[in-house]
Design an enzyme around this catalytic site. Structure first.
Site, short mmCIF file in Angstrom:
data_model
loop_
_atom_site.label_atom_id
_atom_site.label_comp_id
_atom_site.label_asym_id
_atom_site.label_seq_id
_atom_site.Cartn_x
_atom_site.Cartn_y
_atom_site.Cartn_z
N CYS A 220 43.85 41.04 28.53
CA CYS A 220 42.64 41.53 29.12
C CYS A 220 42.23 42.95 28.61
CB CYS A 220 42.79 41.59 30.77
SG CYS A 220 41.31 42.40 31.70
N CYS A 238 29.84 35.31 23.91
CA CYS A 238 30.54 36.15 22.95
C CYS A 238 31.96 35.75 22.68
CB CYS A 238 30.37 37.68 23.46
SG CYS A 238 30.98 37.92 24.97
N CYS A 246 39.93 41.60 37.26
CA CYS A 246 39.05 42.79 36.91
C CYS A 246 37.59 42.24 36.88
CB CYS A 246 39.54 42.94 35.34
SG CYS A 246 41.21 43.66 35.12
N CYS A 265 28.95 41.56 29.78
CA CYS A 265 30.17 41.42 29.15
C CYS A 265 30.59 42.87 29.11
CB CYS A 265 30.34 41.01 27.85
SG CYS A 265 32.05 41.12 27.02
N CYS A 314 7.01 39.47 56.68
CA CYS A 314 6.86 38.00 55.91
C CYS A 314 7.74 38.36 54.58
CB CYS A 314 5.62 37.50 55.88
SG CYS A 314 5.45 35.81 55.07
N CYS A 417 -17.99 93.54 48.06
CA CYS A 417 -16.67 94.03 48.36
C CYS A 417 -15.75 92.98 48.43
CB CYS A 417 -16.93 95.06 49.26
SG CYS A 417 -16.75 94.16 51.07
N CYS A 430 -8.99 89.50 53.08
CA CYS A 430 -9.05 90.17 51.91
C CYS A 430 -9.08 89.18 50.76
CB CYS A 430 -7.74 91.22 51.80
SG CYS A 430 -7.57 91.88 50.22
N HIS A 445 -7.71 97.99 56.08
CA HIS A 445 -6.77 97.25 55.19
C HIS A 445 -7.06 98.14 53.96
CE1 HIS A 445 -4.58 94.23 53.23
NE2 HIS A 445 -5.75 93.86 52.38
N CYS A 453 -3.74 97.05 49.20
CA CYS A 453 -5.04 96.94 48.67
C CYS A 453 -5.73 98.35 49.00
CB CYS A 453 -5.70 95.78 49.34
SG CYS A 453 -4.90 94.24 48.85
#
EC number: 2.3.2.31
Length: 477
Positions: A220, A238, A246, A265, A314, A417, A430, A445, A453
């Protein structure tokens, strides 16, 4: 029966029983006789076939089969009281794959062997001849054509044939009649039809190959242990061999992971796949049921004319009629569109969800003319046009507008602006940093030195210079 004959018979039967195993020789209980099975050694890559012009209608006609074993010849014999001093053994010779004519030729040669050994025991010589010289004596080579013969038909034809009829035949025809005359009543072709004969030969060949495989030792390549073939399994394509322990672990891991199409295989780059029968032999019943279910599902997924019922409770496969977009589940009787998986809507186009518009637009733009026509028939040309327009609008908005930080409304800035007012929620924000502004004093601001800013109320984004910062966080400009 003389004492010499009886002693010779007992010695011969005892010798045969010691030479051959129980499958090859069996002594009769009630009479002085028995049965021998002669297994012939075939050359490598020996082929059998049935000609396509056979009188019997065969599905296997014209095909060749490579085999390693043929069913045995069976010699049934009975020893007369004056054997071996005077009389030969009475016998019948039967075989499935030899015609009555060929069996008769063997019977005649057994008679000749008796004449050569008259006064001596002859059974072992008969068995050795049948085992070692049958193929050469009958001139049997690969590929070998299987034929059926009917002893009753031969006898009936010969009984009806008149002497004048015999004289009328000449050349090959006359030789055929002579050949039919030598059919021996001791020759028995024990088979019903050519179809059953082919199946019996293939079944016997497979059983004998398994028997030989189980008696050999194999290494094996997974656990690197030598084990008997009865503890191993090989892949049919094969012929690579691994121990069952195994392979069992390998199959179980793949099935639990749902990789039922990957039971290949273990040899690198080997495409051979285990058969369902091999999987069933190794794994437990519950795990094989999972393998069987997933294998069926994956097979159905590859079939273009199979769709699944869209109802979550279903999910059974439904066969789709050619040229029809309606599917009807045989379990819950739900009628649905096989394209969009929604309730069947007749000739109306399929509905498109908002999430699918992007995929539909990309699919339509990349499709050829035939697929474009199909998509237009499926969803409607107007729906596709709308999807294209919406996608173009979305792309334009992403390039030329910003979303309100409060409600997300797209807003385009043409002039003025950088203090903006959302037309949707009237929120001040802004345009540069997209931060919300105070309703009491929105311009603070831009006048507060601490603001990012500061003094940029009328500055456009193109004029805005972002400060350079080092890795330590120090502002350079």
């Amino acid at each position: 029966m003389s004492s010499e004959d009886r002693e010779a018979q007992e010695d011969e039967l005892l010798a045969l029983a010691s030479i051959y195993d129980g499958d090859e020789f069996r002594k009769a209980e009630s009479v002085q006789g028995g049965e021998t099975r002669i297994y012939l050694d075939l050359p490598q890559n020996f082929k059998i076939f049935v000609s396509g012009n056979s009188n019997e209608c065969l599905q296997n006609s014209g095909f060749e089969y490579t085999i390693c074993f043929l069913p045995p010849l069976v010699l049934n014999f009975e020893l007369p009281p004056d054997y071996p001093s005077s009389s030969p053994p009475s016998f019948t010779l039967s075989g499935k794959w030899l015609s009555p004519t060929q069996l008769s030729a063997l019977c005649k040669h057994l008679d000749n062997l008796w004449e050569e050994h008259r006064g001596s025991v002859v059974l072992f010589a008969w068995m050795q001849f049948l085992k070692e010289e049958t193929l050469a004596y009958l001139n049997i080579v690969s590929p070998f054509e299987l034929k059926m013969g009917s002893q009753k038909k031969v006898q009936r034809r010969m009984a009806q044939a008149s002497p004048s009829t015999d004289l009328a035949f000449g050349g090959a025809a006359g030789s055929d009649v002579d050949q039919e005359e030598v059919v021996d009543e001791r020759a028995v072709q024990d088979v019903e039809s050519l179809s059953s004969l082919i199946q019996e030969i293939l079944d016997f060949d497979q059983a004998q190959q398994i028997k030989c495989f189980n008696s050999k030792l194999f290494l094996c390549n997974i656990c690197f242990c030598e084990k008997l073939g009865s503890e191993c399994m090989y892949f049919l394509e094969c012929r690579h061999v691994y121990c069952k322990a195994c392979l069992k672990d390998y199959f179980e891991i793949q099935i639990r992971d749902g990789q039922v199409q990957c039971l290949n295989c273990p040899e690198p780059k080997c495409p051979s796949v285990a058969t369902p029968g091999q999987v069933k032999e190794l794994v437990e019943t519950e795990l094989f049921a999972r393998y069987d279910r997933l294998l069926l599902q994956s097979t159905l997924d590859l079939m273009a004319d199979v769709v699944y019922c869209p109802r979550p409770c279903c999910q059974l496969p439904v066969m789709q009629e050619p040229g029809c977009t309606m599917g009807i589940c045989s379990s819950c009787n739900f009628a649905f569109c096989t394209l969009c998986r929604l309730t069947y809507h007749g000739v109306s186009p399929c509905k498109v969800t908002a999430e699918k518009l992007i995929d539909l637009r990309n699919e339509y733009l990349q499709a050829d003319e035939a697929n474009k026509r199909f998509l237009e028939q499926r969803y409607g040309k107007r729906v596709i046009q709308k999807a294209l327009e919406e996608m173009e609008s979305k792309e334009w908005l992403e390039k030329n507008s910003k979303s309100c930080p409060c409600c997300g409304t797209p807003i385009e800035k043409l002039d003025g602006c950088n203090k903006m007012t959302c037309t949707g929620c009237m929120q001040y924000f802004c345009w540069i940093c997209m931060g919300s502004l105070s309703r009491a004093n929105p311009y603070k601001h831009f006048t507060d030195p601490a603001s990012p800013c500061f003094n940029r109320c009328f500055m456009s984004m193109n004029d805005f210079i972002f400060p350079l910062v080092t890795e330590e966080g120090e502002q350079l400009l």
